[in-house]
Design a protein around this motif. Sequence first.
Motif, PDB file in Angstrom:
ATOM      1  N   VAL A   1      -0.906  -9.000  -2.244  1.00  0.00           N
ATOM      2  CA  VAL A   1       0.078  -9.191  -1.178  1.00  0.00           C
ATOM      3  C   VAL A   1      -0.306 -10.435  -0.389  1.00  0.00           C
ATOM      4  O   VAL A   1      -1.417 -10.957  -0.527  1.00  0.00           O
ATOM      5  N   ASP A   2       0.618 -10.891   0.459  1.00  0.00           N
ATOM      6  CA  ASP A   2       0.336 -12.102   1.229  1.00  0.00           C
ATOM      7  C   ASP A   2       0.522 -11.912   2.731  1.00  0.00           C
ATOM      8  O   ASP A   2       0.765 -12.868   3.457  1.00  0.00           O
ATOM      9  N   ASN A   3       0.411 -10.660   3.195  1.00  0.00           N
ATOM     10  CA  ASN A   3       0.445 -10.436   4.644  1.00  0.00           C
ATOM     11  C   ASN A   3      -0.460  -9.276   5.013  1.00  0.00           C
ATOM     12  O   ASN A   3      -0.636  -8.324   4.242  1.00  0.00           O
TER      13      ASN A   3
ATOM     14  N   ILE B   1      -0.936  -5.888  -9.980  1.00  0.00           N
ATOM     15  CA  ILE B   1       0.465  -5.769  -9.554  1.00  0.00           C
ATOM     16  C   ILE B   1       0.762  -6.868  -8.543  1.00  0.00           C
ATOM     17  O   ILE B   1       0.063  -7.000  -7.534  1.00  0.00           O
ATOM     18  N   ASP B   2       1.773  -7.650  -8.792  1.00  0.00           N
ATOM     19  CA  ASP B   2       2.146  -8.756  -7.909  1.00  0.00           C
ATOM     20  C   ASP B   2       3.196  -8.295  -6.903  1.00  0.00           C
ATOM     21  O   ASP B   2       4.345  -8.059  -7.257  1.00  0.00           O
ATOM     22  N   ALA B   3       2.796  -8.166  -5.637  1.00  0.00           N
ATOM     23  CA  ALA B   3       3.727  -7.791  -4.575  1.00  0.00           C
ATOM     24  C   ALA B   3       3.803  -8.886  -3.518  1.00  0.00           C
ATOM     25  O   ALA B   3       4.224  -8.633  -2.384  1.00  0.00           O
ATOM     26  N   LYS B   4       3.421 -10.094  -3.897  1.00  0.00           N
ATOM     27  CA  LYS B   4       3.477 -11.202  -2.945  1.00  0.00           C
ATOM     28  C   LYS B   4       4.938 -11.511  -2.575  1.00  0.00           C
ATOM     29  O   LYS B   4       5.819 -11.458  -3.430  1.00  0.00           O
ATOM     30  N   GLY B   5       5.159 -11.808  -1.306  1.00  0.00           N
ATOM     31  CA  GLY B   5       6.505 -12.130  -0.843  1.00  0.00           C
ATOM     32  C   GLY B   5       7.354 -10.912  -0.551  1.00  0.00           C
ATOM     33  O   GLY B   5       8.506 -11.051  -0.154  1.00  0.00           O
ATOM     34  N   LYS B   6       6.802  -9.735  -0.728  1.00  0.00           N
ATOM     35  CA  LYS B   6       7.559  -8.507  -0.490  1.00  0.00           C
ATOM     36  C   LYS B   6       7.106  -7.867   0.817  1.00  0.00           C
ATOM     37  O   LYS B   6       5.913  -7.671   1.053  1.00  0.00           O
ATOM     38  N   ASN B   7       8.074  -7.541   1.655  1.00  0.00           N
ATOM     39  CA  ASN B   7       7.778  -6.909   2.930  1.00  0.00           C
ATOM     40  C   ASN B   7       7.604  -5.414   2.767  1.00  0.00           C
ATOM     41  O   ASN B   7       8.130  -4.806   1.838  1.00  0.00           O
ATOM     42  N   CYS B   8       6.862  -4.814   3.689  1.00  0.00           N
ATOM     43  CA  CYS B   8       6.707  -3.364   3.682  1.00  0.00           C
ATOM     44  C   CYS B   8       8.050  -2.714   3.970  1.00  0.00           C
ATOM     45  O   CYS B   8       8.847  -3.265   4.736  1.00  0.00           O
TER      46      CYS B   8
ATOM     47  N   LYS C   1      18.634  -1.803   5.661  1.00  0.00           N
ATOM     48  CA  LYS C   1      18.556  -2.033   4.212  1.00  0.00           C
ATOM     49  C   LYS C   1      17.283  -1.423   3.648  1.00  0.00           C
ATOM     50  O   LYS C   1      17.315  -0.726   2.620  1.00  0.00           O
ATOM     51  N   MET C   2      16.157  -1.657   4.328  1.00  0.00           N
ATOM     52  CA  MET C   2      14.879  -1.166   3.845  1.00  0.00           C
ATOM     53  C   MET C   2      14.779   0.355   3.941  1.00  0.00           C
ATOM     54  O   MET C   2      14.105   0.996   3.131  1.00  0.00           O
ATOM     55  N   TYR C   3      15.470   0.945   4.906  1.00  0.00           N
ATOM     56  CA  TYR C   3      15.464   2.413   5.023  1.00  0.00           C
ATOM     57  C   TYR C   3      16.088   3.036   3.775  1.00  0.00           C
ATOM     58  O   TYR C   3      15.527   3.956   3.184  1.00  0.00           O
ATOM     59  N   PHE C   4      17.251   2.525   3.386  1.00  0.00           N
ATOM     60  CA  PHE C   4      17.927   3.096   2.224  1.00  0.00           C
ATOM     61  C   PHE C   4      17.168   2.807   0.931  1.00  0.00           C
ATOM     62  O   PHE C   4      17.166   3.632   0.013  1.00  0.00           O
ATOM     63  N   TYR C   5      16.511   1.655   0.864  1.00  0.00           N
ATOM     64  CA  TYR C   5      15.679   1.374  -0.309  1.00  0.00           C
ATOM     65  C   TYR C   5      14.544   2.391  -0.403  1.00  0.00           C
ATOM     66  O   TYR C   5      14.257   2.930  -1.475  1.00  0.00           O
ATOM     67  N   THR C   6      13.914   2.667   0.751  1.00  0.00           N
ATOM     68  CA  THR C   6      12.767   3.570   0.775  1.00  0.00           C
ATOM     69  C   THR C   6      13.142   4.969   0.333  1.00  0.00           C
ATOM     70  O   THR C   6      12.464   5.578  -0.506  1.00  0.00           O
TER      71      THR C   6
ATOM     72  N   PRO D   1       5.519  -2.980  -1.012  1.00  0.00           N
ATOM     73  CA  PRO D   1       4.208  -2.897  -1.672  1.00  0.00           C
ATOM     74  C   PRO D   1       3.654  -1.471  -1.708  1.00  0.00           C
ATOM     75  O   PRO D   1       3.035  -1.064  -2.697  1.00  0.00           O
ATOM     76  N   VAL D   2       3.881  -0.707  -0.621  1.00  0.00           N
ATOM     77  CA  VAL D   2       3.413   0.678  -0.579  1.00  0.00           C
ATOM     78  C   VAL D   2       4.111   1.510  -1.653  1.00  0.00           C
ATOM     79  O   VAL D   2       3.481   2.313  -2.353  1.00  0.00           O
ATOM     80  N   ILE D   3       5.415   1.318  -1.795  1.00  0.00           N
ATOM     81  CA  ILE D   3       6.179   2.065  -2.794  1.00  0.00           C
ATOM     82  C   ILE D   3       5.713   1.696  -4.206  1.00  0.00           C
ATOM     83  O   ILE D   3       5.566   2.568  -5.074  1.00  0.00           O
ATOM     84  N   MET D   4       5.461   0.402  -4.447  1.00  0.00           N
ATOM     85  CA  MET D   4       4.987  -0.032  -5.764  1.00  0.00           C
ATOM     86  C   MET D   4       3.641   0.615  -6.089  1.00  0.00           C
ATOM     87  O   MET D   4       3.414   1.085  -7.211  1.00  0.00           O
ATOM     88  N   ALA D   5       2.753   0.654  -5.108  1.00  0.00           N
ATOM     89  CA  ALA D   5       1.447   1.265  -5.318  1.00  0.00           C
ATOM     90  C   ALA D   5       1.574   2.774  -5.515  1.00  0.00           C
ATOM     91  O   ALA D   5       0.898   3.360  -6.369  1.00  0.00           O
TER      92      ALA D   5
END
Length: 205
Positions: free
Chosen positions: A34-36, A5-12, A119-124, A15-19
Amino acid sequence: MNKLIDAKGKNCPIPVIMAKKEIDNGNENFIIEVDNKIAVQNLQRLANSQGLSSSVKEENEVFKVIFLNDNNQTDECIECNEILSEIEDNKNQISTWSVFIGKEIIGDGNEELGKSLMKMYFYTISEGNDLPKSILFMNDGVKVITLNEQAIEHLKDLEEKGVEILVCGTCLNFYGLQEKLTVGKISNMYDITNSMKESSKVITL
Protein backbone atom coordinates in the motif's frame (compact mmCIF):
# COMPACT_ATOMS: atom_id res chain seq x y z
CA MET A 1 7.44 -17.51 -1.24
CA ASN A 2 4.68 -15.33 0.14
CA LYS A 3 2.09 -14.08 -2.32
CA LEU A 4 2.42 -10.36 -3.16
CA ILE A 5 -0.81 -8.34 -3.44
CA ASP A 6 -0.68 -4.89 -5.04
CA ALA A 7 -3.09 -2.48 -3.33
CA LYS A 8 -1.19 0.70 -4.10
CA GLY A 9 -3.41 3.64 -5.01
CA LYS A 10 -6.43 2.07 -3.35
CA ASN A 11 -8.16 3.82 -0.48
CA CYS A 12 -9.53 2.05 2.57
CA PRO A 13 -11.39 -0.18 3.02
CA ILE A 14 -10.31 -1.76 -0.30
CA PRO A 15 -6.86 -2.99 0.93
CA VAL A 16 -8.53 -4.44 4.05
CA ILE A 17 -11.13 -6.24 1.93
CA MET A 18 -8.42 -7.61 -0.40
CA ALA A 19 -6.47 -8.94 2.56
CA LYS A 20 -9.59 -10.39 4.23
CA LYS A 21 -10.47 -12.27 1.02
CA GLU A 22 -6.98 -13.76 0.97
CA ILE A 23 -7.39 -14.94 4.58
CA ASP A 24 -10.87 -16.33 3.84
CA ASN A 25 -9.33 -18.34 0.98
CA GLY A 26 -6.98 -20.01 3.45
CA ASN A 27 -3.82 -18.00 2.83
CA GLU A 28 -2.44 -16.60 6.09
CA ASN A 29 1.07 -15.81 4.84
CA PHE A 30 1.22 -13.03 2.25
CA ILE A 31 2.43 -9.50 1.59
CA ILE A 32 0.20 -6.61 0.61
CA GLU A 33 1.65 -3.35 -0.75
CA VAL A 34 0.00 0.00 0.00
CA ASP A 35 1.07 3.62 -0.30
CA ASN A 36 -0.60 5.30 2.67
CA LYS A 37 -0.18 4.97 6.43
CA ILE A 38 -3.91 4.74 7.17
CA ALA A 39 -4.10 1.55 5.10
CA VAL A 40 -1.08 0.19 6.96
CA GLN A 41 -2.74 0.77 10.33
CA ASN A 42 -6.02 -0.81 9.23
CA LEU A 43 -4.23 -3.84 7.76
CA GLN A 44 -2.34 -4.36 11.01
CA ARG A 45 -5.62 -4.22 12.92
CA LEU A 46 -7.08 -6.77 10.52
CA ALA A 47 -4.14 -9.10 11.12
CA ASN A 48 -4.58 -8.71 14.87
CA SER A 49 -8.33 -9.43 14.66
CA GLN A 50 -7.66 -12.63 12.69
CA GLY A 51 -5.03 -13.98 15.10
CA LEU A 52 -2.17 -13.25 12.70
CA SER A 53 1.04 -11.32 13.22
CA SER A 54 2.14 -8.51 10.93
CA SER A 55 5.21 -6.46 10.19
CA VAL A 56 5.83 -3.48 7.93
CA LYS A 57 8.70 -2.60 5.61
CA GLU A 58 8.85 0.81 3.91
CA GLU A 59 10.76 1.56 0.72
CA ASN A 60 10.35 4.62 -1.51
CA GLU A 61 7.04 5.55 0.17
CA VAL A 62 5.62 2.07 -0.49
CA PHE A 63 4.67 0.00 2.56
CA LYS A 64 4.89 -3.80 2.49
CA VAL A 65 2.56 -5.22 5.15
CA ILE A 66 3.55 -8.81 5.85
CA PHE A 67 0.90 -11.16 7.20
CA LEU A 68 2.11 -14.28 9.06
CA ASN A 69 0.35 -17.09 10.88
CA ASP A 70 1.11 -16.75 14.58
CA ASN A 71 -0.78 -19.04 16.93
CA ASN A 72 0.35 -17.03 19.93
CA GLN A 73 -1.47 -13.89 18.86
CA THR A 74 -5.12 -13.94 19.93
CA ASP A 75 -5.94 -10.34 20.84
CA GLU A 76 -9.13 -9.13 19.22
CA CYS A 77 -9.27 -5.85 17.33
CA ILE A 78 -11.74 -3.30 18.69
CA GLU A 79 -10.72 -0.02 17.03
CA CYS A 80 -11.15 -1.34 13.47
CA ASN A 81 -14.75 -2.51 13.90
CA GLU A 82 -16.19 0.21 11.65
CA ILE A 83 -14.08 -0.91 8.71
CA LEU A 84 -14.37 -4.64 9.29
CA SER A 85 -17.98 -4.93 10.48
CA GLU A 86 -19.37 -5.48 6.99
CA ILE A 87 -16.80 -8.07 5.94
CA GLU A 88 -16.99 -10.44 8.91
CA ASP A 89 -17.71 -14.04 8.02
CA ASN A 90 -21.43 -14.43 8.71
CA LYS A 91 -22.19 -17.05 6.06
CA ASN A 92 -24.65 -18.91 8.26
CA GLN A 93 -26.49 -15.82 9.50
CA ILE A 94 -29.85 -14.92 7.95
CA SER A 95 -29.89 -11.23 7.05
CA THR A 96 -32.88 -9.28 8.31
CA TRP A 97 -31.39 -5.80 8.38
CA SER A 98 -32.10 -2.93 6.01
CA VAL A 99 -30.37 0.28 4.98
CA PHE A 100 -32.28 3.56 4.63
CA ILE A 101 -30.72 6.24 2.41
CA GLY A 102 -32.32 9.66 2.88
CA LYS A 103 -29.61 11.89 1.46
CA GLU A 104 -27.00 11.93 -1.27
CA ILE A 105 -23.92 11.94 0.96
CA ILE A 106 -22.75 10.25 4.13
CA GLY A 107 -22.35 12.62 7.05
CA ASP A 108 -22.16 16.40 7.00
CA GLY A 109 -19.42 18.49 5.48
CA ASN A 110 -17.62 18.17 2.17
CA GLU A 111 -20.00 17.03 -0.58
CA GLU A 112 -17.36 15.32 -2.71
CA LEU A 113 -16.09 13.36 0.29
CA GLY A 114 -19.64 12.43 1.29
CA LYS A 115 -20.39 11.02 -2.18
CA SER A 116 -17.14 9.04 -2.15
CA LEU A 117 -17.97 7.60 1.27
CA MET A 118 -21.39 6.55 -0.01
CA LYS A 119 -19.76 4.75 -2.94
CA MET A 120 -17.30 3.01 -0.64
CA TYR A 121 -20.07 1.97 1.77
CA PHE A 122 -21.91 0.06 -0.94
CA TYR A 123 -18.67 -1.46 -2.21
CA THR A 124 -17.86 -2.67 1.31
CA ILE A 125 -21.18 -4.35 1.97
CA SER A 126 -21.28 -5.86 -1.54
CA GLU A 127 -17.96 -7.60 -0.80
CA GLY A 128 -19.16 -8.99 2.52
CA ASN A 129 -21.12 -12.11 3.40
CA ASP A 130 -23.81 -10.55 5.60
CA LEU A 131 -25.88 -8.66 3.03
CA PRO A 132 -28.86 -6.50 3.95
CA LYS A 133 -32.40 -7.67 3.26
CA SER A 134 -33.22 -4.40 1.53
CA ILE A 135 -31.89 -0.94 0.67
CA LEU A 136 -34.41 1.89 0.70
CA PHE A 137 -34.01 5.25 -1.06
CA MET A 138 -36.09 8.35 -0.30
CA ASN A 139 -35.90 12.13 -0.70
CA ASP A 140 -32.37 13.35 -1.61
CA GLY A 141 -31.18 9.75 -1.33
CA VAL A 142 -32.62 8.91 -4.76
CA LYS A 143 -29.75 10.92 -6.27
CA VAL A 144 -27.35 8.19 -5.10
CA ILE A 145 -29.05 5.50 -7.15
CA THR A 146 -29.44 7.69 -10.24
CA LEU A 147 -26.39 10.01 -10.31
CA ASN A 148 -23.54 8.30 -8.42
CA GLU A 149 -22.25 6.01 -11.19
CA GLN A 150 -19.82 4.00 -9.07
CA ALA A 151 -22.38 3.51 -6.31
CA ILE A 152 -24.86 2.33 -8.96
CA GLU A 153 -22.46 -0.42 -10.09
CA HIS A 154 -22.14 -1.72 -6.53
CA LEU A 155 -25.91 -1.54 -6.09
CA LYS A 156 -26.39 -3.61 -9.26
CA ASP A 157 -24.05 -6.20 -7.78
CA LEU A 158 -26.07 -6.23 -4.55
CA GLU A 159 -29.35 -6.59 -6.46
CA GLU A 160 -27.92 -9.56 -8.37
CA LYS A 161 -27.06 -11.13 -5.02
CA GLY A 162 -30.69 -10.91 -3.92
CA VAL A 163 -30.85 -7.61 -2.05
CA GLU A 164 -34.19 -5.85 -2.57
CA ILE A 165 -33.77 -2.23 -3.64
CA LEU A 166 -36.79 0.05 -3.31
CA VAL A 167 -36.80 3.62 -4.62
CA CYS A 168 -39.40 6.24 -3.75
CA GLY A 169 -41.32 7.07 -6.94
CA THR A 170 -42.61 10.40 -5.57
CA CYS A 171 -39.03 11.43 -4.82
CA LEU A 172 -37.83 10.49 -8.31
CA ASN A 173 -40.63 12.58 -9.80
CA PHE A 174 -39.81 15.54 -7.56
CA TYR A 175 -36.18 15.63 -8.70
CA GLY A 176 -36.97 14.70 -12.32
CA LEU A 177 -34.84 11.56 -12.14
CA GLN A 178 -37.33 8.88 -13.27
CA GLU A 179 -35.51 8.23 -16.56
CA LYS A 180 -32.13 7.83 -14.87
CA LEU A 181 -33.10 4.87 -12.69
CA THR A 182 -31.24 1.77 -13.93
CA VAL A 183 -31.28 -0.41 -10.82
CA GLY A 184 -33.88 -1.15 -8.17
CA LYS A 185 -37.65 -0.95 -8.23
CA ILE A 186 -39.82 2.17 -8.13
CA SER A 187 -41.79 1.91 -4.92
CA ASN A 188 -43.97 3.89 -2.50
CA MET A 189 -44.23 4.84 1.16
CA TYR A 190 -46.39 1.80 1.98
CA ASP A 191 -43.91 -0.78 0.63
CA ILE A 192 -40.89 1.02 2.07
CA THR A 193 -42.54 1.26 5.50
CA ASN A 194 -43.43 -2.44 5.44
CA SER A 195 -39.87 -3.35 4.49
CA MET A 196 -38.67 -1.43 7.55
CA LYS A 197 -41.17 -3.22 9.79
CA GLU A 198 -40.03 -6.63 8.54
CA SER A 199 -36.37 -5.86 9.31
CA SER A 200 -34.74 -6.64 12.63
CA LYS A 201 -32.87 -3.34 12.37
CA VAL A 202 -32.69 -0.39 9.98
CA ILE A 203 -29.40 1.45 9.46
CA THR A 204 -29.85 5.07 8.37
CA LEU A 205 -27.05 6.84 6.50
